[in-house]
Design an enzyme around this catalytic site. Structure first.
Site, PDB file in Angstrom:
ATOM      1  N   THR A   1       0.823  -1.211   0.000  1.00  0.00           N
ATOM      2  CA  THR A   1       0.000   0.000   0.000  1.00  0.00           C
ATOM      3  C   THR A   1       0.856   1.259   0.000  1.00  0.00           C
ATOM      4  OG1 THR A   1      -1.529  -1.253   1.334  1.00  0.00           O
ATOM      5  CG2 THR A   1      -1.874   1.109   1.271  1.00  0.00           C
ATOM      6  N   VAL A   2       1.858   1.313   0.849  1.00  0.00           N
ATOM      7  CA  VAL A   2       2.640   2.537   0.994  1.00  0.00           C
ATOM      8  C   VAL A   2       3.555   2.742  -0.221  1.00  0.00           C
ATOM      9  CG1 VAL A   2       4.218   3.827   2.472  1.00  0.00           C
ATOM     10  CG2 VAL A   2       2.572   2.251   3.500  1.00  0.00           C
TER      11      VAL A   2
ATOM     12  N   VAL B   1       5.843   6.830  12.443  1.00  0.00           N
ATOM     13  CA  VAL B   1       5.014   7.142  13.615  1.00  0.00           C
ATOM     14  C   VAL B   1       3.789   7.938  13.176  1.00  0.00           C
ATOM     15  CG1 VAL B   1       4.918   8.301  15.858  1.00  0.00           C
ATOM     16  CG2 VAL B   1       7.032   7.181  15.125  1.00  0.00           C
TER      17      VAL B   1
ATOM     18  N   LYS C   1       6.100   2.926  18.302  1.00  0.00           N
ATOM     19  CA  LYS C   1       6.020   4.354  17.933  1.00  0.00           C
ATOM     20  C   LYS C   1       6.359   5.230  19.141  1.00  0.00           C
ATOM     21  CE  LYS C   1       2.583   3.108  14.450  1.00  0.00           C
ATOM     22  NZ  LYS C   1       1.174   2.837  14.207  1.00  0.00           N
TER      23      LYS C   1
ATOM     24  N   GLY D   1      -2.827   4.023   5.901  1.00  0.00           N
ATOM     25  CA  GLY D   1      -3.462   4.165   4.592  1.00  0.00           C
ATOM     26  C   GLY D   1      -2.483   4.667   3.549  1.00  0.00           C
TER      27      GLY D   1
HETATM   28  N1  HSE Z   1      -1.530  -1.161  12.262  1.00  0.00           N
HETATM   29  C1  HSE Z   1      -1.212   0.224  12.318  1.00  0.00           C
HETATM   30  C2  HSE Z   1      -2.416   0.966  12.849  1.00  0.00           C
HETATM   31  C3  HSE Z   1      -0.834   0.733  10.944  1.00  0.00           C
HETATM   32  O1  HSE Z   1      -3.499   0.380  12.971  1.00  0.00           O
HETATM   33  O2  HSE Z   1      -2.316   2.129  13.191  1.00  0.00           O
HETATM   34  C4  HSE Z   1       0.042   1.935  10.982  1.00  0.00           C
HETATM   35  O3  HSE Z   1       1.212   1.722  11.687  1.00  0.00           O
END
Ligand code: HSE
Length: 429
Positions: free
Chosen positions: A14-15, A134, A207, A304
């Site tokens: 996705t990214v 993050v 994070k 996303g």
């Molecule tokens: N699994 C992570 C979330 C994706 O739900 O925020 C982004 O790091």
């Protein structure tokens, strides 16, 4: 204009595809902002045949990410493979040694090996940027390293796992139990391949460890983060907390105390009308407090394609502009090894007790709390839950985690509880 900055991208999920699309869509805009053209030269992913909804035909395909990381025609290695070790780490190290700068979204890798990678990069005169690691699209890394550089940061906290926030808010809005919403989240594709990374608080803990390092000038120390996930949060507690004017969030808090660095990720109550309490769905929020700036609140999409790729692009443009910062905002060799401290900062606590409905039950509870040195701020007893028990909610005055632990251990010995007591910290936000 100088020569193009040549990008090699490993990982086309996705990214990665989001980054390709932005580079293609904003060719001129990115060139003007960077002061030079940006050009993708090489790409790599596990499955070449997968339909990726992007035209990749003009980029050289490499089966091995290492070939991208070390290619002569790559200036910046963009690592979007993920994973806290293995090929992600090996290829980043190889890229640095081959004279490339690195952009990554890999929070697990930075949380586990950030110090070693930062030392390697800085010894070689290379940079590693990781805005996307993050809180997705929220520009918190640049905010902390650049915009807040003049502050002594006193506390950093946040809701940094969108999946957990989706689950908790959906439980409340639909009145559904944890298991049902977890299943919904799975079907919607929100969960990581290993869901414990999300619901176990580990992803958000990674994070927080990264933010702590930047905030306090310390070596990233994920092992010192006290972590509890959302698995024990029940619909009962979500409803009762709402009755008292709170919402339950998986909240990360890091603060430096006289005893050392407290880092914890746990479900907490926050006032329902606070910015954190108002946060719904998969959105993230980071709150930073500095001695000069006061409190600032950053809110946005934590995951996303678009938001995360936006953050990756900001790092690429930063490198194109020749802004070259130490990985964690100050030279890695000068980062201190913080003394880890278990949470001891006092707070109010929420307790839910299912009591036998008989004379003296409440008095026994009050005695235990008194023995623990816990003072009651508010107490609410509900009507009959079943024939034999009643739910009682207690909100304490500020007390210590040790006092709460003592009470939680002692309460079952009163013989008046019909199930294990529940406690949740109420965080001042
Ligand atoms: N699994 C992570 C979330 C994706 O739900 O925020 C982004 O790091």
């Amino acid at each position: 204009m100088s020569s193009p900055l040549r990008l090699g991208i490993a990982g086309l999920g996705t990214v990665g595809i989001g980054v390709v699309k932005i580079v293609q869509k904003h060719v001129d805009l990115l060139a003007r902002r960077s002061g030079r053209d940006l050009a993708i030269t090489a790409i790599s992913a596990r499955d070449r045949m997968k339909n990726r909804d992007a035209d990749l035909s003009s980029y050289r395909w490499e089966a091995d990410p290492m070939a991208v990381a070390t290619a002569d025609d790559v200036d910046v290695y963009v690592e979007l493979i993920g994973g806290d070790d293995g090929i992600a780490r090996d290829s980043i190290e190889a890229a640095l040694r081959a004279g490339k700068d690195v952009v990554t979204a890999n929070k697990a890798l930075l949380a586990m090996h950030g110090q070693a990678l930062a030392e390697l990069a800085e010894s070689l005169g290379r940079v590693i940027r990781f805005e996307a690691a993050v809180a997705g699209g929220i520009p918190v890394i640049k905010t902390m390293t650049e915009s807040l550089a003049g502050n002594d940061v006193t506390r950093v906290m946040g809701v940094m796992n969108g999946t957990c926030n989706y689950i908790l808010t959906r439980m409340e809005s639909a009145g559904l139990p944890y298991e049902a919403v977890f299943e919904e989240a799975r079907q919607l594709g929100y969960l990581e391949a290993d869901p414990t990374l999300d619901v176990g608080g580990i992803d958000a803990g990674h994070k927080l460890a990264i933010l702590s390092a930047i905030a306090f000038g310390t070596r990233v120390d994920f092992g010192a983060v006290e972590i509890e996930g959302i698995e024990r949060v029940s619909i009962d507690d979500i409803r009762r907390a709402a009755d008292l004017g709170y919402r339950i969030k998986l909240l990360g808090v890091a603060q430096m105390t006289a005893r050392g660095l407290e880092q914890r990720m746990s479900p907490c109550l926050v006032p329902a009308d606070s910015p954190l309490g108002q946060l719904s769905g998969g959105t993230n929020m980071v709150v930073v407090e500095g001695d000069s700036v006061g409190q600032i609140v950053l809110r946005g999409a934590g995951a996303g394609e678009g938001p995360t790729a936006s953050a990756v692009m900001s790092d690429i443009v930063e490198i194109a502009r020749e802004v070259r910062l130490p990985v964690f905002g100050q030279p890695a060799a000068q980062l201190t090894l913080a003394q880890p401290a278990r949470t001891a900062v006092p707070a109010a606590y929420y307790m839910r007790l299912e009591l036998q409905d008989k004379p003296g039950a409440l008095a026994k509870v009050a005695t235990v709390l008194g023995d623990a040195g816990i003072s009651i701020d508010r107490m609410r007893q509900y009507g009959h839950h079943s024939d034999s028990s009643v739910p009682v909610l207690v909100v304490t005055h500020k007390t210590t985690p040790d006092a709460i632990d003592y009470a939680i251990e002692a309460l079952p010995r009163t013989g008046v509880l019909v199930s294990a007591p529940v406690e949740l910290r109420i965080e001042e936000v």
